[in-house]
Every structure is written in structure tokens, then in C-alpha cells.
Design an enzyme around this catalytic site. Structure first.
Site, PDB file in Angstrom:
ATOM      1  N   LYS A 114       0.861  -1.187   0.000  1.00  0.00           N
ATOM      2  CA  LYS A 114       0.000   0.000   0.000  1.00  0.00           C
ATOM      3  C   LYS A 114       0.900   1.240   0.000  1.00  0.00           C
ATOM      4  CE  LYS A 114      -2.241   1.570   3.759  1.00  0.00           C
ATOM      5  NZ  LYS A 114      -1.927   3.009   3.835  1.00  0.00           N
ATOM      6  N   ASP A 168      -3.329   4.300  -1.609  1.00  0.00           N
ATOM      7  CA  ASP A 168      -4.140   4.771  -0.475  1.00  0.00           C
ATOM      8  C   ASP A 168      -4.201   6.290  -0.523  1.00  0.00           C
ATOM      9  OD1 ASP A 168      -5.485   5.267   1.822  1.00  0.00           O
ATOM     10  OD2 ASP A 168      -3.970   4.448   3.177  1.00  0.00           O
ATOM     11  N   PHE A 169      -5.017   6.801  -1.442  1.00  0.00           N
ATOM     12  CA  PHE A 169      -5.181   8.249  -1.550  1.00  0.00           C
ATOM     13  C   PHE A 169      -6.501   8.701  -0.922  1.00  0.00           C
ATOM     14  CE2 PHE A 169      -2.297   8.154  -5.535  1.00  0.00           C
ATOM     15  CZ  PHE A 169      -1.184   8.092  -4.720  1.00  0.00           C
ATOM     16  N   LYS A 170      -7.230   7.768  -0.337  1.00  0.00           N
ATOM     17  CA  LYS A 170      -8.499   8.096   0.337  1.00  0.00           C
ATOM     18  C   LYS A 170      -9.252   9.161  -0.457  1.00  0.00           C
ATOM     19  CE  LYS A 170      -7.010   6.622   4.904  1.00  0.00           C
ATOM     20  NZ  LYS A 170      -5.541   6.460   4.630  1.00  0.00           N
ATOM     21  N   ASP A 183     -13.644  13.385  -3.367  1.00  0.00           N
ATOM     22  CA  ASP A 183     -13.981  14.636  -4.045  1.00  0.00           C
ATOM     23  C   ASP A 183     -15.274  14.452  -4.830  1.00  0.00           C
ATOM     24  OD1 ASP A 183     -13.586  17.263  -5.286  1.00  0.00           O
ATOM     25  OD2 ASP A 183     -11.477  17.015  -4.711  1.00  0.00           O
ATOM     26  N   ILE A 184     -15.595  15.440  -5.646  1.00  0.00           N
ATOM     27  CA  ILE A 184     -16.787  15.307  -6.490  1.00  0.00           C
ATOM     28  C   ILE A 184     -16.520  14.258  -7.561  1.00  0.00           C
ATOM     29  CG2 ILE A 184     -17.499  17.692  -6.077  1.00  0.00           C
ATOM     30  CD1 ILE A 184     -16.403  18.315  -8.946  1.00  0.00           C
ATOM     31  N   ASN A 230     -16.381  14.128 -10.821  1.00  0.00           N
ATOM     32  CA  ASN A 230     -15.438  14.407 -11.915  1.00  0.00           C
ATOM     33  C   ASN A 230     -13.994  14.414 -11.435  1.00  0.00           C
ATOM     34  OD1 ASN A 230     -14.964  15.110 -14.762  1.00  0.00           O
ATOM     35  ND2 ASN A 230     -14.106  16.972 -13.850  1.00  0.00           N
ATOM     36  N   THR A 231     -13.761  15.027 -10.273  1.00  0.00           N
ATOM     37  CA  THR A 231     -12.388  15.061  -9.758  1.00  0.00           C
ATOM     38  C   THR A 231     -11.943  13.662  -9.339  1.00  0.00           C
ATOM     39  OG1 THR A 231     -12.822  17.308  -9.025  1.00  0.00           O
ATOM     40  CG2 THR A 231     -10.847  16.256  -8.156  1.00  0.00           C
ATOM     41  N   ASP A 286      -4.369  -6.012  17.460  1.00  0.00           N
ATOM     42  CA  ASP A 286      -3.741  -7.309  17.688  1.00  0.00           C
ATOM     43  C   ASP A 286      -3.916  -8.183  16.443  1.00  0.00           C
ATOM     44  OD1 ASP A 286      -3.027  -9.847  18.422  1.00  0.00           O
ATOM     45  OD2 ASP A 286      -4.544 -10.073  19.991  1.00  0.00           O
ATOM     46  N   ASP A 302      -3.396 -11.266  15.867  1.00  0.00           N
ATOM     47  CA  ASP A 302      -4.036 -12.567  16.111  1.00  0.00           C
ATOM     48  C   ASP A 302      -5.551 -12.442  16.149  1.00  0.00           C
ATOM     49  OD1 ASP A 302      -1.940 -14.522  16.409  1.00  0.00           O
ATOM     50  OD2 ASP A 302      -1.296 -13.337  18.127  1.00  0.00           O
ATOM     51  N   GLY A 308       2.054  -1.054   8.730  1.00  0.00           N
ATOM     52  CA  GLY A 308       3.071  -0.085   8.345  1.00  0.00           C
ATOM     53  C   GLY A 308       4.246  -0.090   9.282  1.00  0.00           C
TER      54      GLY A 308
HETATM   55  O1  C5P Z   1       2.000   2.426  10.662  1.00  0.00           O
HETATM   56  P1  C5P Z   1       0.617   1.840  10.693  1.00  0.00           P
HETATM   57  O2  C5P Z   1       0.626   0.332  10.695  1.00  0.00           O
HETATM   58  O3  C5P Z   1      -0.258   2.413  11.761  1.00  0.00           O
HETATM   59  O4  C5P Z   1       0.002   2.282   9.255  1.00  0.00           O
HETATM   60  C1  C5P Z   1      -1.354   2.127   8.932  1.00  0.00           C
HETATM   61  C2  C5P Z   1      -1.581   2.651   7.547  1.00  0.00           C
HETATM   62  O5  C5P Z   1      -2.951   2.475   7.189  1.00  0.00           O
HETATM   63  C3  C5P Z   1      -1.303   4.123   7.363  1.00  0.00           C
HETATM   64  O6  C5P Z   1      -0.850   4.323   6.028  1.00  0.00           O
HETATM   65  C4  C5P Z   1      -2.651   4.785   7.539  1.00  0.00           C
HETATM   66  O7  C5P Z   1      -2.738   6.000   6.828  1.00  0.00           O
HETATM   67  C5  C5P Z   1      -3.560   3.748   6.916  1.00  0.00           C
HETATM   68  N1  C5P Z   1      -4.937   3.723   7.359  1.00  0.00           N
HETATM   69  C6  C5P Z   1      -5.305   3.608   8.685  1.00  0.00           C
HETATM   70  N2  C5P Z   1      -6.634   3.582   9.038  1.00  0.00           N
HETATM   71  C7  C5P Z   1      -7.585   3.646   8.091  1.00  0.00           C
HETATM   72  C8  C5P Z   1      -7.235   3.749   6.745  1.00  0.00           C
HETATM   73  C9  C5P Z   1      -5.884   3.777   6.418  1.00  0.00           C
HETATM   74  O8  C5P Z   1      -4.431   3.494   9.557  1.00  0.00           O
HETATM   75  N3  C5P Z   1      -8.857   3.535   8.406  1.00  0.00           N
END
Ligand code: C5P
Length: 211
Positions: free
Chosen positions: A31, A58-60, A63-64, A66-67, A176, A178, A190
């Protein structure tokens, strides 16, 4: 088998590529979000593509219509395989992301509920449930749901059925693995991986405990 998705939120291209390469044997997708793309440019997609793993943008997108269309066209033209979009913008805007993704043979996932503490302010009280319903209605491939709140994943699963759930919030945010791995289709990790002394070893460890 629950997938393991590396959230590659590092800012240096060489470091990003090295971490991704060392973790590649243990992960199912990467991601990439604003931190890495803003720091290195969209060309990072081509660098990571050599690993042969699906790349999720992961650009979340929020927008509208068209954008959203312009953003998602750029995402898939750059070589991404999937995009993450917000659902609170409504069905027309979210549907546009799904349609562009599918027209490129890709996937679109809708954020149903975020994983940080402040997310409860607006996502709770029925909003996340409505966004999950919207994800079904616009034929999204799945949703993003919080590993920090397994009970919410269970609730959102009731709404979306067999659609994919990818879940961030494992490790650094307190989730967690698990407890979450058996509830979702993929955990997104991450900092626990990329900030570890040995990212590949941590990815390998997480790849063993996922169900
Ligand atoms: O470092 P960490 O494991 O917390 O990273 C989580 C990743 O998932 C980050 O890129 C964060 O922006 C993304 N994310 C999140 N929660 C969401 C959607 C995306 O933590 N609901």
C-alpha cells in the site's frame, strides 16, 4: 489465508525500495500513500512494480465525481492495481472510483471506518454502517475497517458479506494481529514492519501468525 499488506509510509525512495524488496517474499501487496508519493513522485510505482506485487493507492479519494474520476484515472495510468476511496462523499462520487478502477481491471476499496481514536467522533452512530451499505451498492470490491476495533469489523462484516475487508491499525496503533487476522481478508501493517530493526523478519513473523 489472510493477506499481509505492507503500508510503505517511508519518505526515501532507496529505503522504500529496499524495504519492499526484503519483505516481498512474505507480503501479498504493497500500500502506497501520500507520504511516499509526495516525497518521491509517482515514478515510485514503476520502481515497486518490478517486485510483481499488487500496488494499492491509499489516496483516500474524497472529491466530487469528476475530480474523483481524474484522480483515479491518474492512479491506474501510473500502474497501481487498486485504489482506496472515501465513502462519506456519497454514492455518485464513490461509484466513479469503482467504475474507473474496474475499467482498468483494478479494484476499489471504500473506507468504512478509520482506525485512529478520533475516528469514533463521526464514524460511529451508524455512519460506518451506512458507508458499508454504500460500498455494497456501488459494487466496491471491499472496505477498509479498523484493526483497532475488532467488534466493529464483525459488525461491518454483517453488512458487506463476502466482500473483502482490509484492516489497518495492527501493531503501532494497538491492533492485535491474532485477533484481527481471522476476521478480515488482509491486515495492513506499516510502522511495525518498516520501522523494525529487521523489516523482513517482522514481515515473516506476521506472515506466520496470520490465518
Ligand atoms: O503504521 P501503521 O501500521 O499504523 O500504518 C497504517 C496505515 O494504514 C497508514 O498508512 C494509515 O494511513 C492507513 N490507514 C489507517 N486507518 C484507516 C485507513 C488507512 O491506519 N482507516
Amino acid at each position: 489465508m489472510t493477506e499481509l499488506i505492507l503500508s510503505l509510509d517511508v519518505l526515501d525512495k532507496t529505503e522504500a525500495c529496499a524495504i519492499a524488496k526484503s519483505c516481498a517474499p512474505y507480503i501479498d501487496a504493497i500500500k502506497v500513500g501520500y507520504p511516499l508519493v509526495l516525497a518521491t513522485g509517482l515514478s515510485i510505482v514503476r520502481d515497486l512494480a518490478d517486485l510483481g506485487l499488487p500496488l494499492i493507492a491509499d489516496f483516500k479519494v474524497a472529491d466530487i465525481p469528476n475530480t474523483n474520476r481524474l484522480i483515479c484515472e491518474a492512479v491506474f495510468s501510473a500502474g497501481f492495481d487498486a485504489v482506496i476511496a472515501h465513502g462519506f462523499v456519497g454514492p455518485d462520487a464513490a461509484r466513479t472510483c469503482v467504475e474507473v478502477a474496474h475499467s482498468h481491471g483494478g479494484a476499489a476499496y471504500i473506507v468504512a471506518e478509520m482506525s485512529h481514536p478520533g475516528a469514533t467522533e463521526f464514524f460511529h452512530g451508524g455512519v460506518a454502517e451506512r458507508i458499508a451499505e454504500l460500498a455494497v451498492a456501488v459494487r466496491a470490491d471491499g472496505i477498509i475497517a479498523p484493526a483497532t476495533r475488532p467488534e466493529r469489523i464483525v459488525r461491518l462484516r454483517e453488512i458487506i458479506g463476502k466482500k473483502t475487508i482490509y484492516s489497518p491499525g495492527v501493531g503501532a496503533q494497538g491492533g492485535d494481529p491474532d485477533a484481527v487476522a481471522r476476521l478480515v481478508d488482509g491486515i495492513i501493517v506499516g510502522r511495525s514492519i518498516y520501522a523494525a530493526e529487521d523489516p523482513a523478519a517482522e514481515a515473516e513473523r506476521l506472515s506466520r501468525i496470520r490465518r
